[in-house]
Scaffold this motif. Sequence first.
Motif, PDB file in Angstrom:
ATOM      1  N   ALA A  24      37.117  47.336  42.200  1.00 42.55           N
ATOM      2  CA  ALA A  24      37.877  48.013  41.174  1.00 42.55           C
ATOM      3  C   ALA A  24      38.903  47.501  40.314  1.00 42.55           C
ATOM      4  CB  ALA A  24      38.353  49.445  41.291  1.00 42.55           C
ATOM      5  N   ASN A  25      39.890  46.617  40.993  1.00 42.34           N
ATOM      6  CA  ASN A  25      40.996  45.958  40.972  1.00 42.34           C
ATOM      7  C   ASN A  25      39.925  44.806  40.201  1.00 42.34           C
ATOM      8  OD1 ASN A  25      42.984  47.919  41.389  1.00 42.34           O
ATOM      9  ND2 ASN A  25      42.940  46.876  43.341  1.00 42.34           N
ATOM     10  N   GLY A  26      39.148  44.097  40.281  1.00 39.34           N
ATOM     11  CA  GLY A  26      38.181  42.973  40.173  1.00 39.34           C
ATOM     12  C   GLY A  26      37.754  43.251  38.568  1.00 39.34           C
ATOM     13  N   LEU A  27      37.846  44.133  38.913  1.00 34.01           N
ATOM     14  CA  LEU A  27      36.662  44.704  37.195  1.00 34.01           C
ATOM     15  C   LEU A  27      37.979  44.616  36.394  1.00 34.01           C
ATOM     16  CD1 LEU A  27      33.437  47.166  38.060  1.00 34.01           C
ATOM     17  CD2 LEU A  27      33.751  44.760  37.647  1.00 34.01           C
ATOM     18  N   ARG A  28      39.251  45.160  36.713  1.00 35.82           N
ATOM     19  CA  ARG A  28      40.017  45.290  35.784  1.00 35.82           C
ATOM     20  C   ARG A  28      40.053  44.146  35.236  1.00 35.82           C
ATOM     21  NH1 ARG A  28      42.680  48.501  38.760  1.00 35.82           N
ATOM     22  NH2 ARG A  28      41.630  50.958  38.510  1.00 35.82           N
ATOM     23  N   CYS A  29      41.232  43.337  35.828  1.00 28.38           N
ATOM     24  CA  CYS A  29      41.432  41.809  35.742  1.00 28.38           C
ATOM     25  C   CYS A  29      40.199  41.395  35.021  1.00 28.38           C
ATOM     26  CB  CYS A  29      41.556  41.599  37.078  1.00 28.38           C
ATOM     27  SG  CYS A  29      42.423  41.624  38.202  1.00 28.38           S
ATOM     28  N   ARG A  30      39.094  41.014  35.189  1.00 27.17           N
ATOM     29  CA  ARG A  30      37.867  40.481  34.018  1.00 27.17           C
ATOM     30  C   ARG A  30      37.693  41.332  32.846  1.00 27.17           C
ATOM     31  NH1 ARG A  30      35.246  40.029  39.166  1.00 27.17           N
ATOM     32  NH2 ARG A  30      33.852  41.633  38.868  1.00 27.17           N
ATOM     33  N   ARG A  31      38.628  42.401  32.514  1.00 28.27           N
ATOM     34  CA  ARG A  31      38.158  43.184  31.262  1.00 28.27           C
ATOM     35  C   ARG A  31      38.863  42.506  30.564  1.00 28.27           C
ATOM     36  NH1 ARG A  31      40.734  49.346  31.046  1.00 28.27           N
ATOM     37  NH2 ARG A  31      41.146  48.860  33.102  1.00 28.27           N
ATOM     38  N   PRO A  32      38.614  42.177  28.226  1.00 24.61           N
ATOM     39  CA  PRO A  32      38.809  41.355  28.129  1.00 24.61           C
ATOM     40  C   PRO A  32      40.379  42.465  27.537  1.00 24.61           C
ATOM     41  CG  PRO A  32      37.252  42.827  27.240  1.00 24.61           C
ATOM     42  CD  PRO A  32      36.845  42.808  28.689  1.00 24.61           C
TER      43      PRO A  32
END
Length: 135
Positions: A24-32
């Motif tokens: 989830a943290n990885g996805l959050r970091c890649r969010r624009p």
Amino acid sequence: MQRGVIVSYETVRRWCAKCGQTYANGLRCRRPRPGDKWHLDEVFIKVSGESKYLWRAVDQDGNVLDILVQSRRDKTAARRFFRRLMKKTRSVPRVIVTDKLRSYGAAHREVMPSVEHRSHKGLNNRAENSHQPTR
């Protein structure tokens, strides 16, 4: 059973407990990253026969920043929406654009007084347009 691999519910639960937060943290970091100009608006909706307000924030590129359903449309509700929005995006905008609802101005002066506030009838059409799929 998928492709010859048998996985139990307990295995999936353990995997989620072990790796879920990292994923989830990885996805959050890649969010624009949100833009610095936020358009805010609210619209009436019916939920189980009761009138509620759907608050929505959109940046200048049309990305939806946050959506919140509340039963009120007063200063407290606007303040709650502003705080939740800043916490979720982890940023403060340069400009917020709203309609002429007085609750926005009152909450704006309290929560983020250094941010420029533009309130005009036609300025927040970007947020109004994002409501169309919901309607």
